[in-house]
Design an enzyme around this catalytic site. Structure first.
Site, PDB file in Angstrom:
ATOM      1  N   LYS A  83       0.810  -1.212   0.000  1.00 58.19           N
ATOM      2  CA  LYS A  83       0.000   0.000   0.000  1.00 58.19           C
ATOM      3  C   LYS A  83       0.856   1.280   0.000  1.00 58.19           C
ATOM      4  O   LYS A  83       0.481   2.266  -0.611  1.00 58.19           O
ATOM      5  CB  LYS A  83      -0.936   0.011   1.210  1.00 58.19           C
ATOM      6  CG  LYS A  83      -2.064  -1.025   1.128  1.00 58.19           C
ATOM      7  CD  LYS A  83      -2.973  -0.912   2.354  1.00 58.19           C
ATOM      8  CE  LYS A  83      -3.795  -2.148   2.610  1.00 58.19           C
ATOM      9  NZ  LYS A  83      -4.880  -2.400   1.681  1.00 58.19           N
ATOM     10  N   LYS A 123      -2.643   1.388   8.897  1.00 56.52           N
ATOM     11  CA  LYS A 123      -2.860   0.307   7.929  1.00 56.52           C
ATOM     12  C   LYS A 123      -1.576  -0.470   7.713  1.00 56.52           C
ATOM     13  O   LYS A 123      -0.529   0.131   7.455  1.00 56.52           O
ATOM     14  CB  LYS A 123      -3.222   0.892   6.558  1.00 56.52           C
ATOM     15  CG  LYS A 123      -4.669   1.157   6.314  1.00 56.52           C
ATOM     16  CD  LYS A 123      -4.861   1.518   4.837  1.00 56.52           C
ATOM     17  CE  LYS A 123      -6.257   2.034   4.601  1.00 56.52           C
ATOM     18  NZ  LYS A 123      -6.474   2.396   3.200  1.00 56.52           N
ATOM     19  N   GLY A 149      -8.042  -7.614   2.413  1.00 57.68           N
ATOM     20  CA  GLY A 149      -9.253  -8.250   2.910  1.00 57.68           C
ATOM     21  C   GLY A 149      -9.781  -7.611   4.180  1.00 57.68           C
ATOM     22  O   GLY A 149     -10.428  -8.261   5.001  1.00 57.68           O
ATOM     23  N   GLY A 150      -9.509  -6.324   4.335  1.00 56.64           N
ATOM     24  CA  GLY A 150     -10.042  -5.625   5.501  1.00 56.64           C
ATOM     25  C   GLY A 150      -9.265  -5.902   6.782  1.00 56.64           C
ATOM     26  O   GLY A 150      -9.613  -5.416   7.856  1.00 56.64           O
ATOM     27  N   HIS A 175     -16.867   3.958  -0.488  1.00 61.77           N
ATOM     28  CA  HIS A 175     -15.883   3.196  -1.269  1.00 61.77           C
ATOM     29  C   HIS A 175     -16.336   3.204  -2.725  1.00 61.77           C
ATOM     30  O   HIS A 175     -17.374   2.650  -3.062  1.00 61.77           O
ATOM     31  CB  HIS A 175     -15.802   1.765  -0.734  1.00 61.77           C
ATOM     32  CG  HIS A 175     -14.895   0.878  -1.539  1.00 61.77           C
ATOM     33  ND1 HIS A 175     -13.765   0.303  -1.024  1.00 61.77           N
ATOM     34  CD2 HIS A 175     -14.965   0.461  -2.830  1.00 61.77           C
ATOM     35  CE1 HIS A 175     -13.163  -0.413  -1.972  1.00 61.77           C
ATOM     36  NE2 HIS A 175     -13.884  -0.342  -3.075  1.00 61.77           N
ATOM     37  N   HIS A 201     -15.325  -3.660   7.040  1.00 62.72           N
ATOM     38  CA  HIS A 201     -14.451  -3.357   5.902  1.00 62.72           C
ATOM     39  C   HIS A 201     -14.534  -4.396   4.798  1.00 62.72           C
ATOM     40  O   HIS A 201     -13.651  -4.473   3.954  1.00 62.72           O
ATOM     41  CB  HIS A 201     -12.986  -3.174   6.345  1.00 62.72           C
ATOM     42  CG  HIS A 201     -12.815  -2.058   7.334  1.00 62.72           C
ATOM     43  ND1 HIS A 201     -13.259  -0.794   7.069  1.00 62.72           N
ATOM     44  CD2 HIS A 201     -12.280  -2.028   8.566  1.00 62.72           C
ATOM     45  CE1 HIS A 201     -12.985  -0.035   8.114  1.00 62.72           C
ATOM     46  NE2 HIS A 201     -12.399  -0.754   9.043  1.00 62.72           N
ATOM     47  N   GLU A 211      -9.203   1.440  -6.486  1.00 62.01           N
ATOM     48  CA  GLU A 211     -10.128   1.710  -5.380  1.00 62.01           C
ATOM     49  C   GLU A 211      -9.872   3.102  -4.813  1.00 62.01           C
ATOM     50  O   GLU A 211      -8.727   3.469  -4.539  1.00 62.01           O
ATOM     51  CB  GLU A 211      -9.958   0.669  -4.270  1.00 62.01           C
ATOM     52  CG  GLU A 211     -10.369  -0.728  -4.695  1.00 62.01           C
ATOM     53  CD  GLU A 211     -10.441  -1.701  -3.514  1.00 62.01           C
ATOM     54  OE1 GLU A 211     -11.251  -2.642  -3.603  1.00 62.01           O
ATOM     55  OE2 GLU A 211      -9.713  -1.530  -2.527  1.00 62.01           O
ATOM     56  N   ARG A 219      -6.350  -7.578 -10.675  1.00 66.62           N
ATOM     57  CA  ARG A 219      -7.031  -8.828 -11.046  1.00 66.62           C
ATOM     58  C   ARG A 219      -8.487  -8.510 -11.331  1.00 66.62           C
ATOM     59  O   ARG A 219      -8.914  -7.354 -11.205  1.00 66.62           O
ATOM     60  CB  ARG A 219      -6.955  -9.801  -9.875  1.00 66.62           C
ATOM     61  CG  ARG A 219      -7.491  -9.139  -8.607  1.00 66.62           C
ATOM     62  CD  ARG A 219      -7.715 -10.087  -7.482  1.00 66.62           C
ATOM     63  NE  ARG A 219      -7.831  -9.417  -6.199  1.00 66.62           N
ATOM     64  CZ  ARG A 219      -8.936  -8.845  -5.729  1.00 66.62           C
ATOM     65  NH1 ARG A 219     -10.037  -8.834  -6.443  1.00 66.62           N
ATOM     66  NH2 ARG A 219      -8.946  -8.259  -4.552  1.00 66.62           N
TER      67      ARG A 219
HETATM   68  P1  ADP Z   1      -7.957  -3.934   2.156  1.00 73.10           P
HETATM   69  O1  ADP Z   1      -6.759  -4.044   1.249  1.00 73.10           O
HETATM   70  O2  ADP Z   1      -7.774  -4.675   3.442  1.00 73.10           O
HETATM   71  O3  ADP Z   1      -9.252  -4.208   1.480  1.00 73.10           O
HETATM   72  P2  ADP Z   1      -8.356  -1.064   1.852  1.00 73.10           P
HETATM   73  O4  ADP Z   1      -7.236  -0.113   1.948  1.00 73.10           O
HETATM   74  O5  ADP Z   1      -8.871  -1.394   0.481  1.00 73.10           O
HETATM   75  O6  ADP Z   1      -7.966  -2.404   2.625  1.00 73.10           O
HETATM   76  O7  ADP Z   1      -9.563  -0.551   2.741  1.00 73.10           O
HETATM   77  C1  ADP Z   1     -10.675  -1.361   3.007  1.00 73.10           C
HETATM   78  C2  ADP Z   1     -11.826  -0.523   3.544  1.00 73.10           C
HETATM   79  O8  ADP Z   1     -11.432   0.189   4.715  1.00 73.10           O
HETATM   80  C3  ADP Z   1     -12.324   0.553   2.607  1.00 73.10           C
HETATM   81  O9  ADP Z   1     -13.251   0.053   1.684  1.00 73.10           O
HETATM   82  C4  ADP Z   1     -12.947   1.538   3.564  1.00 73.10           C
HETATM   83  O10 ADP Z   1     -14.211   1.070   3.992  1.00 73.10           O
HETATM   84  C5  ADP Z   1     -12.038   1.474   4.766  1.00 73.10           C
HETATM   85  N1  ADP Z   1     -10.983   2.515   4.715  1.00 73.10           N
HETATM   86  C6  ADP Z   1      -9.777   2.404   4.119  1.00 73.10           C
HETATM   87  N2  ADP Z   1      -9.066   3.545   4.241  1.00 73.10           N
HETATM   88  C7  ADP Z   1      -9.824   4.409   4.947  1.00 73.10           C
HETATM   89  C8  ADP Z   1      -9.654   5.756   5.427  1.00 73.10           C
HETATM   90  N3  ADP Z   1      -8.528   6.441   5.208  1.00 73.10           N
HETATM   91  N4  ADP Z   1     -10.669   6.317   6.108  1.00 73.10           N
HETATM   92  C9  ADP Z   1     -11.803   5.641   6.368  1.00 73.10           C
HETATM   93  N5  ADP Z   1     -12.026   4.369   5.965  1.00 73.10           N
HETATM   94  C10 ADP Z   1     -11.056   3.757   5.261  1.00 73.10           C
END
Ligand code: ADP
Length: 613
Positions: free
Chosen positions: A116, A158, A164-165, A208, A235, A275, A297
């Site tokens: 990330k 993060k 996967g949340g 999202h 998530h 995303e 993917r």
């Molecule tokens: P993963 O790779 O685990 O799916 P993501 O970075 O895609 O993680 O984030 C997953 C979810 O987390 C997003 O769809 C959103 O709901 C929440 N999220 C991610 N970043 C943020 C942020 N900066 N602020 C608020 N919610 C967030």
């Protein structure tokens, strides 16, 4: 063009890929583990190769076995689906090195977007707006705490390797930062083998929104508009739709152009998703939408894009992997109507979304009303080894309201038993006023989800119909309203006695059990007999392990008084924690386990005896 294709996946996505490959005249080869010997994808493919035991790390995740299977069957290409090895750059490279076509992006694009922090840096350089935050190398806790203070609370920690949340912690105040950081790093090290984190501004009222992109080997990149996946539980996406509600043309232009720039920055080939996270506190605005990550993917929710654009994304993947240019130019792509998808899981929302396993004795989904992508059939055994998603239900309408109504109807007409599903939960979510209004943020289920998980119950109408179907004909023949000879038929439903009044003469006993299906739920009705009682196990307080797993906490001791819903045991299974709770008020009559114990499916863990006082 590819002649024969090995699909390195299982379940609905393997079946989805087989469907298009077959339409294109491509020979299909499935791979399967022990648990999947009778799976639908194995039946549908032209050939199937057994690649090992049930756990994914011994079968679907073993790249060498998959490449060997492709060689042995003369496949000339491998499609990874999603999950498993789909975003594994080393596997993609090994496929190419074996002289096979990899249906996916260049391994270097996967690597560039893999972590990330690296992805965000790259995107910032390419002029794509990224979520404000810190994404540097220095990981000292005190230093990170300073960065968090600069960014301003609340912040989100993060794991850079997360997915996967998992590996995310929201922190509301500086006092909680150090503990949250340590816990996030522990989870990241354990789950992803990498404890590096980044810090982001936590976006309030987050939505999202993601953009489907497509690149080819001739330097073309197009987008296929956006999807909205804001309805999430912890998530993880629950319902997805395309286009995004409330998206105006100017914002869409800006967002999709940013997505194309993102794909171009990594020379992207094939299907990918950019995303974004949007601050929707004042509608959607181009200056409040930021890059989150790229999925290199095909996505689970790709069907909603297919429904509104008329494009078969798997066909495009296979053409582009064969060296053809993208079949359509950007100007030839447009949005037509509205599509919505619900993820149907084998899980029990009334028990904390615990995965539900077993044989699908009944599996009916109304595919005449819309599209159903599934990897199971009546008779399939839902095993504890893989993701519990058993189908995607996809509705298409002229507008959002029509798509929503059709999706709800499709779920209401579903009948799945005895495996539990989240269909009643999905129906409730689709009916939530904020969802109906198209103003969903990712926190909706967290705030209002409890009301969506209420245990559904059959209506009197459904019960009466059921009763009429199982009482003997002689009794039905005399059926009339207000007849003097009122009799009642009693049934056992989920361990509870249910009485249905029947008016008419007759003396015989009701016939055997039947299923009642209504509103996306199914119940079993068993005739209730006064003498001898219900006789079944449904009413007793035996708490059995719903799946093989490890007991991580025991909250009660033998002899304890417990109340209905009280947590008894925490079980870890399928990498998730599940609470087992008391079915009614009573006393712990038997306790057969301890923390740390490995338990088999249906092992008797606790027995609660009703408090008869
Ligand atoms: P993963 O790779 O685990 O799916 P993501 O970075 O895609 O993680 O984030 C997953 C979810 O987390 C997003 O769809 C959103 O709901 C929440 N999220 C991610 N970043 C943020 C942020 N900066 N602020 C608020 N919610 C967030």
């Amino acid at each position: 063009m590819i002649q024969s294709l090995l699909i390195a996946n299982r379940g609905e996505i393997a079946c989805r890929i087989i469907r298009t490959a077959r339409e294109m005249g491509i020979r299909t080869i499935a791979v399967y583990s022990d648990a999947d010997a009778k799976a639908l994808h194995v039946r549908q493919a032209d050939e199937a190769v057994h690649i090992g035991p049930s756990p994914a790390r011994e079968s679907y995740l073993v790249g060498e076995k998959i490449i060997a299977a492709a060689k042995a069957t003369g496949a000339d290409a491998i499609h990874p689906g999603y999950g498993f090895l789909s975003e594994n750059a080393a596997f993609a490279q090994a496929v190419i090195d074996a002289g096979l076509i990899w249906v996916g992006p260049n391994p270097s694009s996967i690597t560039a977007m893999g972590l990330k922090d690296g992805a965000k840096k790259l995107m910032a350089e390419a002029g794509v707006p990224v979520t404000p935050g810190y994404m540097g190398e220095t990981q000292a806790p005190a230093f990170l705490a300073e960065r968090a203070a600069e960014i301003g609370y609340p912040v989100l920690i993060k794991a850079v390797a997360g997915g996967g949340g998992k590996g995310m912690r929201k922190v509301d105040s500086p006092a909680d930062f150090i503990d949250a950081l340590a816990s996030c790093q522990r989870e990241a090290a354990a789950s992803f083998g990498n404890d590096h984190v980044l810090i982001e501004k936590y976006i309030l009222t987050p939505r999202h929104i993601e953009v489907q992109v497509f690149g080819d080997t001739h330097g073309n990149v197009v987008h296929l508009f956006e999807r909205d996946c804001s309805l999430q539980r912890r998530h993880q996406k629950v319902i997805e739709e395309a286009p995004a509600p409330g998206m105006d043309e100017v914002t869409r232009e800006a967002l999709c152009a940013a997505a194309v720039r993102a794909a171009q920055a990594v020379d992207y080939v094939g299907a990918g998703t950019i995303e974004f996270i949007a601050d929707a506190s004042e509608d959607l605005r181009a200056d409040r939408i930021w890059f989150m990550e790229m999925n290199t993917r095909l996505q689970v929710e790709h069907p909603v894009t297919e429904e509104i654009t008329g494009v078969d994304l798997v066909e495009w993947q296979l053409r582009v992997a064969s060296g053809e240019p993208i079949p359509l130019q950007q100007e030839e792509l447009s949005i037509n109507g509205w599509a919505m998808e619900a993820r149907l899981y084998a899980e029990d929302p009334t028990k904390g979304f615990l995965p539900s396993i077993g044989t699908l004795e009944l599996f009916q989904l109304p595919d005449h009303l819309g599209r159903v992508d599934t990897g199971v059939y009546e008779g399939t055994e839902v095993s504890p080894f893989y993701d519990p998603m058993i189908a995607k239900v996809i509705a298409y309408g002229e507008d959002r309201e029509e798509a929503r109504a059709i999706l709800s109807e499709m779920l209401e007409d579903s009948a799945i038993w005895p495996v539990k599903t989240n269909s009643a939960f999905l129906i409730n979510a689709l009916a939530h006023p904020d969802f109906v209004a198209g103003s969903v943020d990712t926190g909706l289920i967290g705030r209002d989800g409890d009301a969506m998980t209420d245990e559904p119950a059959p209506t009197i109408g459904a019960l009466t119909n059921a009763a009429m179907a199982i009482v003997p004909r002689s009794l039905q023949a005399g059926f009339r309203l207000n007849a003097p000879d009122v009799r009642s038929a009693a049934f056992l439903l989920d361990g509870k006695r249910v009485e249905v009044e029947l008016h008419g003469p007759g003396t015989e006993e009701p016939a055997p059990a039947m299923l009642v299906a209504e509103g996306g739920s199914v119940w079993q009705l068993t005739p209730w007999r006064a003498e001898g009682g219900p006789g079944g196990a449904a009413g007793d307080g035996a708490i059995l392990s719903p799946m093989p797993g490890k007991v991580i906490a025991v909250e009660v001791a033998a002899g304890d008084t417990v109340s209905k819903g009280q947590k008894l045991i925490t079980l870890e299974a399928m990498k998730m924690e599940h609470s087992l709770t008391a079915p009614f008020d009573g006393v712990v009559a038997e306790l057969n386990t301890t923390p740390g114990a490995q338990v088999q499916v249906e092992a008797l863990l606790v027995r609660i005896e009703k408090d008869e006082a």
